[in-house]
Design a protein around this motif. Structure first.
Motif, mmCIF file in Angstrom:
data_model
loop_
_atom_site.group_PDB
_atom_site.id
_atom_site.type_symbol
_atom_site.label_atom_id
_atom_site.label_comp_id
_atom_site.label_asym_id
_atom_site.label_seq_id
_atom_site.Cartn_x
_atom_site.Cartn_y
_atom_site.Cartn_z
ATOM 1 N N THR A 66 -20.194 52.253 -73.047
ATOM 2 C CA THR A 66 -19.882 53.397 -73.913
ATOM 3 C C THR A 66 -20.187 53.074 -75.368
ATOM 4 O O THR A 66 -20.770 53.896 -76.107
ATOM 5 C CB THR A 66 -18.407 53.788 -73.760
ATOM 6 N N ASN A 67 -19.799 51.897 -75.810
ATOM 7 C CA ASN A 67 -20.078 51.491 -77.198
ATOM 8 C C ASN A 67 -21.578 51.414 -77.451
ATOM 9 O O ASN A 67 -22.072 51.815 -78.517
ATOM 10 C CB ASN A 67 -19.414 50.146 -77.494
ATOM 11 N N GLU A 68 -22.317 50.867 -76.472
ATOM 12 C CA GLU A 68 -23.767 50.767 -76.643
ATOM 13 C C GLU A 68 -24.408 52.150 -76.729
ATOM 14 O O GLU A 68 -25.312 52.383 -77.554
ATOM 15 C CB GLU A 68 -24.372 49.994 -75.464
ATOM 16 N N ASP A 83 -16.455 50.069 -71.124
ATOM 17 C CA ASP A 83 -16.235 50.195 -72.571
ATOM 18 C C ASP A 83 -17.446 49.691 -73.345
ATOM 19 O O ASP A 83 -17.846 50.289 -74.354
ATOM 20 C CB ASP A 83 -14.987 49.414 -72.986
ATOM 21 N N GLU A 84 -18.029 48.584 -72.868
ATOM 22 C CA GLU A 84 -19.219 48.059 -73.542
ATOM 23 C C GLU A 84 -20.381 49.038 -73.448
ATOM 24 O O GLU A 84 -21.104 49.266 -74.438
ATOM 25 C CB GLU A 84 -19.618 46.710 -72.925
ATOM 26 N N ASN A 89 -22.923 54.902 -77.751
ATOM 27 C CA ASN A 89 -22.543 55.464 -79.052
ATOM 28 C C ASN A 89 -23.421 54.914 -80.168
ATOM 29 O O ASN A 89 -23.821 55.652 -81.092
ATOM 30 C CB ASN A 89 -21.073 55.166 -79.346
ATOM 31 N N GLU A 90 -23.727 53.596 -80.087
ATOM 32 C CA GLU A 90 -24.582 53.001 -81.113
ATOM 33 C C GLU A 90 -25.992 53.582 -81.040
ATOM 34 O O GLU A 90 -26.632 53.851 -82.074
ATOM 35 C CB GLU A 90 -24.622 51.489 -80.920
ATOM 36 N N SER A 94 -25.816 57.146 -82.385
ATOM 37 C CA SER A 94 -25.646 57.105 -83.846
ATOM 38 C C SER A 94 -26.950 56.704 -84.522
ATOM 39 O O SER A 94 -27.347 57.263 -85.562
ATOM 40 C CB SER A 94 -24.534 56.122 -84.224
#
Length: 307
Positions: free
Chosen positions: A287-289, A284-285, A291-292, A295
């Motif tokens: 994936t978030n990284e 999850d971390e 995505n950031e 973005s």
């Protein structure tokens, strides 16, 4: 790294450390079981033989005059010897013995008798002290490797209490709560009355084929049957206590091995579950990284296009 992932990894380290301890306890208990069983098996022939000899003496009619074989209606005090372990990490081993002791005490009180406790093992001593219960005598430091000297001391103490006059605090019965070693996976809590004695007699005159009875062989006793019986019965009590201590010791090691094996398996199962949670949290971390990063790249591209 996120707070959740750090907490999970800290838990994994903690459980891994616990698993190492339980595994070490399992190995120690496993190494002690063979010797405990060997001592138990070595003592059983002696117990069987002294029972046989006592039965022969009793069959000669000498028991009616011996105090250790007669009931004492003049006192309601009953001694209860409770055998436990000195150490923990053995599952319900001690709790079963303590519950059986309480059940026995309740039954004796229902019969109008007053139980007085003699304790063997640190766990029983701590249990009674924490609840401010009175005890007569205590023995500790012997459950893992009992010695005959201590068994003889316990037996002598109980015999003296049975012989003691009522006005001096004598007891009319003596019961023992111990744990029998049945197998590596089974240990049974037992209660036995050892005073007044009920020697386990058998058919002395049975022939080898079991087809019938023959007259018992004649015996001569020196100095007298009564003197021999007195010494033998006191030795018989010490032998019974010794046998029960060995049974309890072997059962303790087996119960500890079983409990530690289960604890180690549960720890490894929990480690696997926590590892999967940690992997999921880490994914999850990541994936978030990602995505950031995407973005940020999109925002930078739009900014460059506007310029």
């Amino acid at each position: 790294m996120g707070a959740e992932l750090r907490a999970i990894r800290a838990r994994i380290r903690s459980v891994t450390s616990t698993a190492k301890i339980t595994r070490a306890q399992e190995l120690i208990a496993s190494s002690r079981i063979p010797k405990a069983r060997q001592r138990l098996e070595s003592a059983r022939p002696y117990a069987a033989e002294i029972t046989r000899v006592a039965s022969i003496l009793i069959s000669h009619g000498t028991h009616m005059d011996h105090a250790l074989l007669n009931r004492r209606p003049d006192t309601s005090r009953v001694a209860v010897l409770l055998m436990s372990s000195d150490r923990g990490f053995c599952g319900g081993f001690n709790n079963n013995a303590l519950r059986q002791g309480d059940a026995l005490a309740g039954l004796l009180r229902e019969q109008g008798k007053e139980p007085v406790f003699y304790l063997s093992g640190r766990k029983a001593v701590d249990f009674y002290r924490f609840r401010h219960r009175k005890t007569e005598r205590e023995w500790t430091g012997l459950s893992g490797h009992p010695t005959y000297d201590v068994a003889a001391e316990i037996g002598q103490t109980l015999v003296e209490a049975f012989d003691m006059p009522t006005r001096d605090g004598g007891v009319g019965e003596v019961h023992v709560v111990f744990t029998e070693f049945v197998s590596m996976l089974t240990q049974q809590t037992r209660v036995r009355r050892i005073l007044p004695l009920e020697v386990e007699e058998r058919e002395i005159g049975d022939d080898a084929e079991g087809s019938g009875s023959v007259p018992p062989p004649p015996y001569e006793f020196e100095p007298t049957p009564g003197d021999v019986l007195d010494r033998l019965l006191r030795q018989y009590v010490r032998g019974r206590i010794w046998s029960m201590l060995l049974e309890t010791s072997a059962a303790e090691h087996a119960a500890r091995r079983q409990a530690m094996t289960s604890a180690t398996d549960n720890a490894h199962e929990l480690i696997g579950h926590l590892t999967r949670r940690a992997n999921s949290a880490r994914q999850d971390e990541i994936t978030n990284e990602l995505n950031e990063i995407v973005s940020g790249a999109d925002a930078l591209s739009r900014s460059n296009a506007e310029e």
